[in-house]
Scaffold this motif. Structure first.
Motif, short mmCIF file in Angstrom:
data_model
loop_
_atom_site.label_atom_id
_atom_site.label_comp_id
_atom_site.label_asym_id
_atom_site.label_seq_id
_atom_site.Cartn_x
_atom_site.Cartn_y
_atom_site.Cartn_z
N GLU A 1 99.24 -3.87 103.87
CA GLU A 1 98.55 -4.80 103.50
C GLU A 1 98.11 -6.01 104.21
O GLU A 1 98.48 -7.32 103.62
CB GLU A 1 99.50 -4.94 101.91
N ALA A 2 98.50 -5.75 105.55
CA ALA A 2 99.02 -7.11 106.02
C ALA A 2 97.90 -7.74 106.82
O ALA A 2 97.95 -8.30 108.43
CB ALA A 2 100.30 -6.54 107.11
N GLY A 3 96.78 -6.93 107.00
CA GLY A 3 95.31 -7.95 107.74
C GLY A 3 95.72 -7.51 109.45
O GLY A 3 95.92 -6.31 109.46
N ASP A 4 95.01 -8.68 109.56
CA ASP A 4 94.92 -8.82 111.13
C ASP A 4 96.18 -8.46 111.84
O ASP A 4 96.25 -7.68 112.98
CB ASP A 4 94.31 -10.32 111.47
N ARG A 5 97.74 -8.85 110.96
CA ARG A 5 98.74 -8.49 111.76
C ARG A 5 99.19 -6.67 111.37
O ARG A 5 100.28 -6.80 111.50
CB ARG A 5 99.85 -8.96 111.35
N GLN A 6 98.57 -6.35 110.93
CA GLN A 6 98.83 -4.59 110.38
C GLN A 6 98.91 -3.85 111.59
O GLN A 6 98.42 -3.27 112.54
CB GLN A 6 97.90 -4.02 109.63
N VAL A 7 100.54 -3.17 111.25
CA VAL A 7 100.95 -2.33 112.55
C VAL A 7 99.92 -1.03 112.56
O VAL A 7 99.85 -0.82 110.90
CB VAL A 7 101.93 -2.35 113.11
N PRO A 8 99.52 -0.49 113.52
CA PRO A 8 99.22 0.39 113.09
C PRO A 8 99.58 2.00 113.04
O PRO A 8 100.88 1.77 113.26
CB PRO A 8 97.97 0.66 114.29
N GLY A 9 98.89 2.85 112.43
CA GLY A 9 99.47 3.88 113.01
C GLY A 9 100.29 4.18 111.20
O GLY A 9 101.57 4.78 111.56
N ALA A 10 100.26 3.52 110.34
CA ALA A 10 100.27 3.78 108.71
C ALA A 10 101.90 3.32 108.94
O ALA A 10 102.72 4.89 108.61
CB ALA A 10 100.40 5.02 108.54
N PRO A 11 102.92 2.88 109.46
CA PRO A 11 104.60 2.66 109.61
C PRO A 11 105.17 3.10 108.58
O PRO A 11 104.80 2.78 107.31
CB PRO A 11 104.30 0.87 109.53
N ARG A 12 105.85 3.68 108.40
CA ARG A 12 106.53 4.00 107.58
C ARG A 12 108.49 3.76 106.79
O ARG A 12 108.98 3.62 105.90
CB ARG A 12 107.44 6.10 106.74
N VAL A 13 108.51 2.87 108.21
CA VAL A 13 110.66 2.33 107.96
C VAL A 13 110.35 1.23 108.36
O VAL A 13 109.66 0.67 109.56
CB VAL A 13 111.12 3.47 108.84
N GLY A 14 110.88 -0.26 107.53
CA GLY A 14 110.80 -1.05 107.95
C GLY A 14 112.15 -1.74 108.55
O GLY A 14 113.31 -0.63 107.64
N PHE A 15 112.92 -2.78 109.22
CA PHE A 15 114.25 -3.09 108.69
C PHE A 15 114.39 -4.39 109.93
O PHE A 15 113.32 -5.03 110.09
CB PHE A 15 114.55 -2.90 110.57
N ALA A 16 115.22 -5.49 108.76
CA ALA A 16 115.01 -6.53 108.96
C ALA A 16 116.34 -7.02 109.06
O ALA A 16 117.55 -6.48 108.73
CB ALA A 16 114.70 -7.39 107.71
#
Length: 381
Positions: free
Chosen positions: A350-365
């Motif tokens: 749902e990140a619109g124009d800044r969406q990372v391609p390839g259906a990201p599955r894991v995030g880190f902060a």
């Protein structure tokens, strides 16, 4: 022990909002998160929240609904939001409640952070000689790191330019105008090697996340994001970080290293599995340093990674896809939950124009809060 899912996120835009209080911004973020989760405020059974400028953020319940829920205030400088998220998640894991909310909010004046060091137990001379939460300290730290690892000042400009580009794609960002690398390098030098536009700015904003037991998440959303780990660590004696002059000459690693390792271990996920990354970029040098401290590259590899575009939205290691602190600014209590807001949007697609391609599955902060507390979070679909 219950697993935990994030079912809703909410954000008040970051920037300057004359006449609007931090608490009012927090109310907006809460209602946005509750609506996104598909629940009502009355369904929320507990809350945690933090702020630098608001002494009692728990009073926000008087503005959203006096439902009698427990509210725990937390503060860990820039790691405040990670601490709020962990406190909320731990209550759900332990079975104290099924649905909770974590909230962060702040409203800072213009200018560099120069608060009284006594607030965090440091002597006044620490600020007077230019080392407490000021451009001087960050400049010294970046200068040493670049020197030790053969990284150019232009790499810092690449970090800032990338974050300004990403911020231009983010309707909630403070700074939404791209800036060329040469313009960043030519902007006023604040403390070498950091120029004016390599720094974030203290500003205003709020963010919130609704968490629940993972086994009931599908009652509320068809896109739950699972909170695999939130770990907070403090600096060890002698660590090369803020307040080093109160420690021996021998150096240890940053608490970010310990927090990141602990989060990956608890999540059963490694840095190589992460698809989208949020790092604390108080300045461009911090993003470079945290890339290595969090385990995404070796010290010194950042120069080539930036030159090759690896940290761009379409790269192999997309970092700060919403513009990070450089584009969003930093209302201290809210920054970490802004990171979670972005990761949830990215993993949902749902990140619109800044969406990372390839259906990201894991995030880190990752967050680093002076004078020596770091938080690391792993989330996944």
């Amino acid at each position: 022990m219950n697993d935990v899912a994030i079912i809703g996120v909410g954000l008040h835009p970051f920037g300057r909002f004359e006449g609007k209080s931090a608490m009012a911004m927090g109310v907006d973020a809460i209602f946005a998160a509750v609506a996104d989760a598909g629940v009502e405020w009355g369904d929320v059974q507990a809350a945690t929240g933090g702020s630098w400028t608001v002494a009692n953020p728990d009073a926000i319940v008087g503005m959203v609904g006096l439902s009698g829920i427990p509210f725990t205030n937390v503060f860990n400088a820039c790691a405040t939001a990670a601490s709020a998220l962990k406190t909320c998640a731990d209550g759900i894991r332990l079975g104290d409640y099924d649905i909770g909310i974590a909230i962060g909010l702040d409203k800072h004046p213009r200018g560099a952070f120069t608060e009284d060091p006594a607030l965090v137990g440091m002597p006044r001379w620490y600020a007077e000689n230019g080392q407490y939460l000021t451009t001087q300290f960050f400049g010294m730290k970046a200068n040493r790191y670049l020197h030790d690892h053969g990284i150019s000042q232009r790499t810092l400009a690449k970090v800032a330019a990338k974050n300004f580009r990403n911020g231009a794609l983010n309707p909630n960002a403070f700074r939404r105008k791209p800036m060329a690398e040469d313009d960043i390098l030519d902007s006023p030098m604040l403390n070498y090697p950091l120029t004016q536009y390599m720094f974030c700015a203290p500003d205003e904003g709020a963010a919130a996340a609704v968490l629940c037991r993972a086994d009931i998440a599908h009652r509320y959303t068809d896109k739950p994001i699972y909170l695999r780990a939130v770990e907070v660590r403090t600096r060890s004696y002698g660590a090369y970080e803020v307040n080093t002059t109160c420690a021996p000459v021998e150096e240890d690693v940053s608490p970010t290293v310990y927090a990141s390792r602990a989060a990956f271990e608890r999540a059963g996920i490694g840095p190589e599995d992460v698809d989208v990354i949020q790092l604390q970029d108080t300045d461009a040098g911090a993003e470079v340093i945290h890339m290595a401290e969090a385990g995404f590259c070796a010290d010194g590899d950042q120069e080539k990674l930036l030159a090759d575009g690896a940290t761009e939205i379409g790269g192999a290691l997309p970092v700060n896809t919403d513009g990070g602190l450089i584009a969003n600014g930093e209302p201290i209590g809210a920054s970490g939950l802004r990171q979670i807001h972005e990761l949830v949007r990215q993993l949902r697609g749902e990140a619109g124009d800044r969406q990372v391609p390839g259906a990201p599955r894991v995030g880190f902060a990752q967050l680093y809060g002076a004078p020596g507390t770091s938080g690391a979070t792993v989330v996944s679909r």
